[in-house]
Scaffold this motif. Structure first.
Motif, short mmCIF file in Angstrom:
data_model
loop_
_atom_site.label_atom_id
_atom_site.label_comp_id
_atom_site.label_asym_id
_atom_site.label_seq_id
_atom_site.Cartn_x
_atom_site.Cartn_y
_atom_site.Cartn_z
N PRO A 133 38.24 48.12 46.34
CA PRO A 133 39.32 47.23 45.86
C PRO A 133 38.92 45.76 45.94
CG PRO A 133 40.14 48.86 47.44
CD PRO A 133 38.65 48.91 47.50
N ALA A 134 39.70 44.95 45.22
CA ALA A 134 39.39 43.53 45.10
C ALA A 134 39.51 42.82 46.43
CB ALA A 134 40.33 42.89 44.07
N THR A 135 38.70 41.80 46.59
CA THR A 135 38.76 40.89 47.73
C THR A 135 38.98 39.48 47.18
OG1 THR A 135 36.39 40.45 47.68
CG2 THR A 135 37.13 42.35 48.99
N PRO A 136 39.33 38.54 48.03
CA PRO A 136 39.46 37.16 47.53
C PRO A 136 38.18 36.66 46.86
CG PRO A 136 40.51 37.35 49.67
CD PRO A 136 39.81 38.65 49.43
N GLU A 137 37.03 37.05 47.43
CA GLU A 137 35.76 36.61 46.87
C GLU A 137 35.52 37.24 45.49
OE1 GLU A 137 35.99 35.99 51.06
OE2 GLU A 137 36.17 37.85 49.92
N SER A 138 35.79 38.54 45.36
CA SER A 138 35.56 39.19 44.07
C SER A 138 36.56 38.71 43.03
CB SER A 138 35.62 40.71 44.21
OG SER A 138 36.95 41.17 44.47
N ARG A 139 37.76 38.36 43.48
CA ARG A 139 38.75 37.79 42.56
C ARG A 139 38.27 36.43 42.03
NH1 ARG A 139 42.51 40.52 39.69
NH2 ARG A 139 43.38 42.19 40.95
N ALA A 140 37.65 35.66 42.91
CA ALA A 140 37.10 34.37 42.47
C ALA A 140 35.99 34.59 41.45
CB ALA A 140 36.59 33.59 43.67
N ASP A 141 35.15 35.60 41.70
CA ASP A 141 34.09 35.93 40.73
C ASP A 141 34.70 36.36 39.40
OD1 ASP A 141 32.23 35.42 42.71
OD2 ASP A 141 31.91 37.54 43.20
N TYR A 142 35.75 37.15 39.49
CA TYR A 142 36.43 37.61 38.28
C TYR A 142 37.00 36.43 37.50
CZ TYR A 142 40.38 39.40 35.54
OH TYR A 142 41.28 39.65 34.53
N ASP A 143 37.65 35.51 38.19
CA ASP A 143 38.24 34.34 37.52
C ASP A 143 37.16 33.52 36.82
OD1 ASP A 143 40.76 35.07 38.37
OD2 ASP A 143 40.75 33.76 40.12
N GLN A 144 36.00 33.39 37.46
CA GLN A 144 34.91 32.65 36.83
C GLN A 144 34.41 33.38 35.59
OE1 GLN A 144 31.88 31.91 39.79
NE2 GLN A 144 33.32 30.91 41.20
N TRP A 145 34.33 34.71 35.68
CA TRP A 145 33.91 35.52 34.53
C TRP A 145 34.88 35.34 33.36
CZ3 TRP A 145 36.26 40.35 32.85
CH2 TRP A 145 35.51 41.02 31.88
N VAL A 146 36.17 35.35 33.65
CA VAL A 146 37.18 35.14 32.60
C VAL A 146 37.01 33.76 31.99
CG1 VAL A 146 39.65 34.89 32.16
CG2 VAL A 146 38.82 36.78 33.58
N ALA A 147 36.79 32.75 32.84
CA ALA A 147 36.63 31.38 32.35
C ALA A 147 35.41 31.23 31.45
CB ALA A 147 36.54 30.41 33.53
N ARG A 148 34.39 32.08 31.67
CA ARG A 148 33.19 32.03 30.84
C ARG A 148 33.34 32.85 29.55
NH1 ARG A 148 30.76 33.21 35.80
NH2 ARG A 148 30.07 35.25 35.06
N GLY A 149 34.55 33.41 29.33
CA GLY A 149 34.76 34.16 28.11
C GLY A 149 34.51 35.63 28.21
N ARG A 150 34.46 36.17 29.43
CA ARG A 150 34.27 37.61 29.70
C ARG A 150 32.96 38.16 29.11
NH1 ARG A 150 39.80 39.74 30.68
NH2 ARG A 150 41.23 38.01 30.34
N PRO A 151 31.85 37.51 29.32
CA PRO A 151 30.59 38.03 28.76
C PRO A 151 30.21 39.36 29.38
CG PRO A 151 30.13 36.31 30.35
CD PRO A 151 31.62 36.32 30.16
N GLN A 152 29.70 40.27 28.57
CA GLN A 152 29.23 41.55 29.09
C GLN A 152 27.75 41.50 29.45
OE1 GLN A 152 31.03 44.33 29.89
NE2 GLN A 152 32.72 42.93 29.53
N GLN A 153 27.02 40.57 28.86
CA GLN A 153 25.60 40.42 29.16
C GLN A 153 25.34 38.96 29.58
OE1 GLN A 153 23.50 42.96 29.12
NE2 GLN A 153 24.99 44.41 28.29
N GLU A 154 24.64 38.80 30.67
CA GLU A 154 24.27 37.45 31.13
C GLU A 154 22.85 37.49 31.67
OE1 GLU A 154 27.38 36.49 33.96
OE2 GLU A 154 28.31 35.17 32.53
#
Length: 240
Positions: free
Chosen positions: A219-240
């Motif tokens: 399940p999500a943690t505060p840290e993984s939620r922060a990573d998720y928020d950054q991923w959303v802000a980058r446009g949800r890329p599937q490949q990086e």
């Protein structure tokens, strides 16, 4: 009994199991209808408010094909009176010895704009029902004519469906995971929550494919939620 387009769209993104978990958090333990199968694999999600028809066992002096053909037949009336956008819930008490509906009834529901149909019994004419494009769920297929074993008695009253209580207006959601019943007053908030869960799980799947451990991720943690928020802000890329 209306369902907003926004809530409907969010529910279409949510698995039945995720919805059941959200309801469990709110104290509702029995919302997942076990044993349901889609008539057509890969059919569109079935979403809409419940419009119920309850059956009891048939009796010979009341049920026959002749009597069934009358215009006051509750079964036929249900097909003509179920609200557009609703899900017709055909509650048989788990009796699949006779069919709850066939392909011509399904076609009429489709042309009237009904969202779909569900039964804790079975349907007949499954190939024809699939051809209509109407999303339907059942316990198993059933060929015998309805009046042999089933007698329709009541519209839009609370019913049991596979051991789950369904009240008129409750929101039915059926997809490849199964079928869940959502109390109407919780539909909007559950849809909002579960759509967010679906988005986060897209991120989780991406991270797992990149080799990340479940620990600290799901399940999500505060840290993984922060990573998720950054991923959303980058446009949800599937490949990086």
């Amino acid at each position: 009994m209306t369902l907003s387009p926004d809530t409907r769209a969010k529910l279409a993104r949510c698995g039945a199991a995720t919805l059941a978990n959200a309801l469990l958090k709110r104290g509702f333990r029995n919302t997942f209808v076990l044993g349901m199968s889609p008539v057509a694999p890969g059919q569109p999600p079935l979403i809409g408010p419940a419009w119920t028809l309850r059956f009891i066992p048939a009796r010979e002096d009341l049920d026959s094909m002749e009597l069934y053909a009358r215009n006051d037949s509750l079964h036929r009336r249900a097909i003509e009176e179920c609200d557009p956008g609703a899900v017709l819930v055909l509650a048989t008490g788990g009796d699949a010895r006779a069919s709850s509906m066939g392909d011509m009834m399904a076609l009429r529901l489709k042309t009237r704009g009904v969202a779909g149909a569900i039964t804790d019994g079975g349907f007949r004419d499954a190939p024809g029902i699939r051809d209509t494009g109407l999303p339907c769920f059942q316990i198993r297929e059933s060929g015998p004519a309805t009046p042999i074993w089933l007698h329709p008695v009541e519209f839009n009253a609370p019913v049991g469906l596979g051991g789950v209580a369904v009240y008129p207006g409750d929101i039915i959601v059926g997809n490849d995971e199964g079928v869940v019943v959502i109390p109407r007053h919780l539909a909007d908030e559950v849809a909002e929550e579960c759509a967010g869960v679906a988005d986060y799980e897209t991120f989780v799947a991406r991270e797992i494919r990149r080799g990340r451990s479940l620990f600290g991720l799901f399940p999500a943690t505060p840290e993984s939620r922060a990573d998720y928020d950054q991923w959303v802000a980058r446009g949800r890329p599937q490949q990086e």
